[in-house]
Design a protein around this motif. Structure first.
Motif, PDB file in Angstrom:
ATOM      1  N   ARG A 250       5.729  40.854 -22.048  1.00 24.84           N
ATOM      2  CA  ARG A 250       4.635  40.144 -22.726  1.00 24.84           C
ATOM      3  C   ARG A 250       3.452  39.927 -21.785  1.00 24.84           C
ATOM      4  O   ARG A 250       2.302  40.181 -22.147  1.00 24.84           O
ATOM      5  N   VAL A 251       3.746  39.448 -20.588  1.00 24.23           N
ATOM      6  CA  VAL A 251       2.665  39.195 -19.634  1.00 24.23           C
ATOM      7  C   VAL A 251       2.020  40.507 -19.213  1.00 24.23           C
ATOM      8  O   VAL A 251       0.794  40.598 -19.068  1.00 24.23           O
ATOM      9  N   GLY A 252       2.826  41.546 -19.018  1.00 24.54           N
ATOM     10  CA  GLY A 252       2.281  42.847 -18.631  1.00 24.54           C
ATOM     11  C   GLY A 252       1.338  43.414 -19.669  1.00 24.54           C
ATOM     12  O   GLY A 252       0.247  43.895 -19.344  1.00 24.54           O
ATOM     13  N   LEU A 253       1.737  43.369 -20.943  1.00 22.34           N
ATOM     14  CA  LEU A 253       0.854  43.857 -22.011  1.00 22.34           C
ATOM     15  C   LEU A 253      -0.408  43.011 -22.107  1.00 22.34           C
ATOM     16  O   LEU A 253      -1.499  43.523 -22.368  1.00 22.34           O
ATOM     17  N   GLY A 254      -0.266  41.713 -21.871  1.00 19.82           N
ATOM     18  CA  GLY A 254      -1.449  40.854 -21.850  1.00 19.82           C
ATOM     19  C   GLY A 254      -2.369  41.176 -20.694  1.00 19.82           C
ATOM     20  O   GLY A 254      -3.595  41.144 -20.827  1.00 19.82           O
ATOM     21  N   CYS A 255      -1.779  41.513 -19.537  1.00 20.54           N
ATOM     22  CA  CYS A 255      -2.582  41.891 -18.367  1.00 20.54           C
ATOM     23  C   CYS A 255      -3.346  43.179 -18.624  1.00 20.54           C
ATOM     24  O   CYS A 255      -4.460  43.359 -18.117  1.00 20.54           O
ATOM     25  N   MET A 256      -2.771  44.079 -19.411  1.00 23.81           N
ATOM     26  CA  MET A 256      -3.459  45.313 -19.744  1.00 23.81           C
ATOM     27  C   MET A 256      -4.717  45.028 -20.561  1.00 23.81           C
ATOM     28  O   MET A 256      -5.789  45.579 -20.300  1.00 23.81           O
ATOM     29  N   GLU A 257      -4.597  44.135 -21.528  1.00 21.36           N
ATOM     30  CA  GLU A 257      -5.763  43.745 -22.328  1.00 21.36           C
ATOM     31  C   GLU A 257      -6.757  42.955 -21.480  1.00 21.36           C
ATOM     32  O   GLU A 257      -7.978  43.133 -21.615  1.00 21.36           O
TER      33      GLU A 257
ATOM     34  N   ILE B 194      -1.057  34.013 -15.985  1.00 26.12           N
ATOM     35  CA  ILE B 194      -0.146  33.985 -17.136  1.00 26.12           C
ATOM     36  C   ILE B 194      -0.858  33.450 -18.371  1.00 26.12           C
ATOM     37  O   ILE B 194      -0.752  34.014 -19.467  1.00 26.12           O
ATOM     38  N   ASP B 195      -1.594  32.346 -18.219  1.00 26.36           N
ATOM     39  CA  ASP B 195      -2.321  31.774 -19.347  1.00 26.36           C
ATOM     40  C   ASP B 195      -3.304  32.774 -19.947  1.00 26.36           C
ATOM     41  O   ASP B 195      -3.374  32.945 -21.167  1.00 26.36           O
ATOM     42  N   ALA B 196      -4.071  33.439 -19.076  1.00 28.33           N
ATOM     43  CA  ALA B 196      -5.069  34.388 -19.557  1.00 28.33           C
ATOM     44  C   ALA B 196      -4.414  35.598 -20.217  1.00 28.33           C
ATOM     45  O   ALA B 196      -4.896  36.100 -21.237  1.00 28.33           O
ATOM     46  N   ALA B 197      -3.300  36.067 -19.648  1.00 29.90           N
ATOM     47  CA  ALA B 197      -2.624  37.244 -20.198  1.00 29.90           C
ATOM     48  C   ALA B 197      -2.007  36.947 -21.560  1.00 29.90           C
ATOM     49  O   ALA B 197      -2.138  37.742 -22.504  1.00 29.90           O
ATOM     50  N   LEU B 198      -1.340  35.799 -21.678  1.00 29.23           N
ATOM     51  CA  LEU B 198      -0.689  35.459 -22.943  1.00 29.23           C
ATOM     52  C   LEU B 198      -1.692  35.027 -24.009  1.00 29.23           C
ATOM     53  O   LEU B 198      -1.362  35.012 -25.195  1.00 29.23           O
ATOM     54  N   ALA B 199      -2.901  34.671 -23.609  1.00 31.45           N
ATOM     55  CA  ALA B 199      -3.932  34.275 -24.574  1.00 31.45           C
ATOM     56  C   ALA B 199      -4.598  35.489 -25.216  1.00 31.45           C
ATOM     57  O   ALA B 199      -5.275  35.351 -26.231  1.00 31.45           O
ATOM     58  N   THR B 200      -4.422  36.655 -24.611  1.00 26.67           N
ATOM     59  CA  THR B 200      -5.026  37.861 -25.181  1.00 26.67           C
ATOM     60  C   THR B 200      -4.175  38.391 -26.317  1.00 26.67           C
ATOM     61  O   THR B 200      -3.015  38.013 -26.485  1.00 26.67           O
ATOM     62  N   GLN B 201      -4.759  39.282 -27.073  1.00 30.16           N
ATOM     63  CA  GLN B 201      -4.012  39.984 -28.105  1.00 30.16           C
ATOM     64  C   GLN B 201      -3.483  41.270 -27.482  1.00 30.16           C
ATOM     65  O   GLN B 201      -4.254  42.180 -27.220  1.00 30.16           O
ATOM     66  N   PRO B 202      -2.169  41.354 -27.215  1.00 28.43           N
ATOM     67  CA  PRO B 202      -1.650  42.547 -26.540  1.00 28.43           C
ATOM     68  C   PRO B 202      -1.927  43.813 -27.333  1.00 28.43           C
ATOM     69  O   PRO B 202      -1.936  43.809 -28.564  1.00 28.43           O
ATOM     70  N   ILE B 203      -2.155  44.886 -26.606  1.00 24.21           N
ATOM     71  CA  ILE B 203      -2.335  46.190 -27.226  1.00 24.21           C
ATOM     72  C   ILE B 203      -1.009  46.649 -27.797  1.00 24.21           C
ATOM     73  O   ILE B 203       0.019  46.607 -27.138  1.00 24.21           O
ATOM     74  N   THR B 204      -0.979  47.095 -29.050  1.00 27.14           N
ATOM     75  CA  THR B 204       0.242  47.588 -29.668  1.00 27.14           C
ATOM     76  C   THR B 204       0.132  49.084 -29.842  1.00 27.14           C
ATOM     77  O   THR B 204      -0.916  49.616 -30.194  1.00 27.14           O
ATOM     78  N   ARG B 205       1.243  49.763 -29.602  1.00 25.43           N
ATOM     79  CA  ARG B 205       1.263  51.215 -29.728  1.00 25.43           C
ATOM     80  C   ARG B 205       2.495  51.598 -30.530  1.00 25.43           C
ATOM     81  O   ARG B 205       3.598  51.161 -30.242  1.00 25.43           O
ATOM     82  N   ALA B 206       2.311  52.416 -31.542  1.00 23.37           N
ATOM     83  CA  ALA B 206       3.412  52.826 -32.396  1.00 23.37           C
ATOM     84  C   ALA B 206       3.670  54.311 -32.230  1.00 23.37           C
ATOM     85  O   ALA B 206       2.762  55.090 -31.973  1.00 23.37           O
TER      86      ALA B 206
ATOM     87  N   ALA C  20       4.720  46.858 -16.233  1.00 29.73           N
ATOM     88  CA  ALA C  20       4.907  46.519 -14.819  1.00 29.73           C
ATOM     89  C   ALA C  20       3.685  46.924 -14.001  1.00 29.73           C
ATOM     90  O   ALA C  20       3.255  46.185 -13.103  1.00 29.73           O
ATOM     91  N   VAL C  21       3.101  48.089 -14.300  1.00 27.21           N
ATOM     92  CA  VAL C  21       1.892  48.512 -13.599  1.00 27.21           C
ATOM     93  C   VAL C  21       0.739  47.561 -13.916  1.00 27.21           C
ATOM     94  O   VAL C  21      -0.023  47.171 -13.037  1.00 27.21           O
ATOM     95  N   ALA C  22       0.605  47.188 -15.197  1.00 26.29           N
ATOM     96  CA  ALA C  22      -0.468  46.281 -15.602  1.00 26.29           C
ATOM     97  C   ALA C  22      -0.351  44.936 -14.895  1.00 26.29           C
ATOM     98  O   ALA C  22      -1.353  44.359 -14.447  1.00 26.29           O
ATOM     99  N   LEU C  23       0.871  44.419 -14.793  1.00 31.00           N
ATOM    100  CA  LEU C  23       1.083  43.145 -14.097  1.00 31.00           C
ATOM    101  C   LEU C  23       0.738  43.278 -12.622  1.00 31.00           C
ATOM    102  O   LEU C  23       0.069  42.402 -12.046  1.00 31.00           O
TER     103      LEU C  23
END
Length: 298
Positions: free
Chosen positions: A49-56, A277-289, A239-242
């Motif tokens: 979750r944090v990693g995907l948030g860090c990407m955004e 952590i706050d900033a990462a979890l506050a974002t809308q994570p990028i979703t990929r299907a 993991a790379v994003a984090l």
């Protein structure tokens, strides 16, 4: 009666900060679980979750960047299994996955990164993402990987200042030594070539190559000869994003005496793990299907 730490892991909690801090220091999921007392599944879920948030978060912060020099390189890794064991239907999401890094030579910040195969398509996507974040025409240094030449010309134009470092390795007793040697052969010659433009400063990839070492030391998934490698591509990318977000925003660079993001001017202070952590979890994570067809670039 013991405290169930897993139920407290989340935004701004001490347990969540402990988990992310240990992951950023290069330990694995299981070790982080033992050190913090948090359930292993919870550690993995929080890391994703944090990693995907860090990407955004990286997408939002690293825009409109001005820098004089860029250094580009790629670091090898793999997901789930080595490339020789990958079946045809698994080729996109498993096997070799290279981490492309575009780094500001002066401020030491990672401006763009991507995860994908080491081919022309991944390189082109990475360079166009880098171009979208950088203002002007910085001087670019790369190694001799041929797809860089076409991709830089396509993304930055024919007038881009592009220099290449070409290293020649020793071939003395190559067959005999290769059976027991893990590290590359000794470098016996280094050439600097100008591909296009007129670079005013030196052509070098020293900083970004040192960054590859920091990546391997800062994330357990990149430690060679262990079983800590990523089993799924999404977790690998997270993991790379984090790592990139922590490196840019939280980790004080020894030479700069501040974080790379502050040196670049995208933030006004060094961030704490809790703020990240706050900033990462506050974002809308990028979703990929669906299956991964193109590299993740940020």
């Amino acid at each position: 009666m013991g405290v169930n730490r897993s139920s407290y892991v989340g935004k701004s909690t001490l347990f969540g900060i402990e988990v992310v801090a240990t992951l950023c220091e290069g330990v694995g999921i299981r070790t982080a679980s033992r050190l913090t007392g948090v359930n292993r599944g919870t550690v993995g879920s929080l890391a994703l979750r944090v990693g995907l948030g860090c990407m955004e978060l990286h997408d939002r912060l690293m825009v409109g960047i001005r820098t004089e020099r860029l250094e580009l390189d790629e670091a090898w890794s793999f997901v789930a299994k080595k490339q020789k064991n990958v079946k045809r239907h698994e080729i996109n999401a498993k096997g070799d996955q290279y981490i492309f890094i575009g780094m500001a030579g002066t401020q030491k910040a990672i401006i763009s990164w991507g995860v994908g195969k080491r081919n022309g398509e991944s390189t082109m996507d990475f360079l166009h993402d880098l171009r979208s974040r950088v203002i002007g025409q910085p001087e670019i240094s790369t190694d001799g990987f041929l797809p860089y030449r076409v991709a830089i010309r396509d993304a930055f134009g024919d007038n881009a200042s592009h220099g290449v470092i070409v290293k020649t390795h020793s071939v003395t007793h190559l067959v005999k030594e290769a059976q027991g040697r893990y590290s590359p052969a000794a470098v016996v010659k280094v050439e600097r070539q100008v591909v296009s433009g007129d670079p005013d400063q030196y052509v070098s990839t020293s900083y970004v190559e040192r960054q590859n070492l920091s990546l391997r030391m800062g994330s357990r998934r990149f430690t060679r000869l262990t079983n800590g490698f990523s089993k799924k591509l999404d977790n690998h990318v997270a993991a790379v994003a984090l790592y990139v977000a922590h490196y840019n925003l939280c980790r004080v660079h020894e030479a700069l005496k501040m974080t790379p993001a502050k040196a670049l001017g995208v933030v006004d202070r060094n961030w704490s793990i809790g703020e990240l952590i706050d900033a990462a979890l506050a974002t809308q994570p990028i979703t990929r299907a669906g299956p991964v067809q193109t590299p993740y670039c940020n």
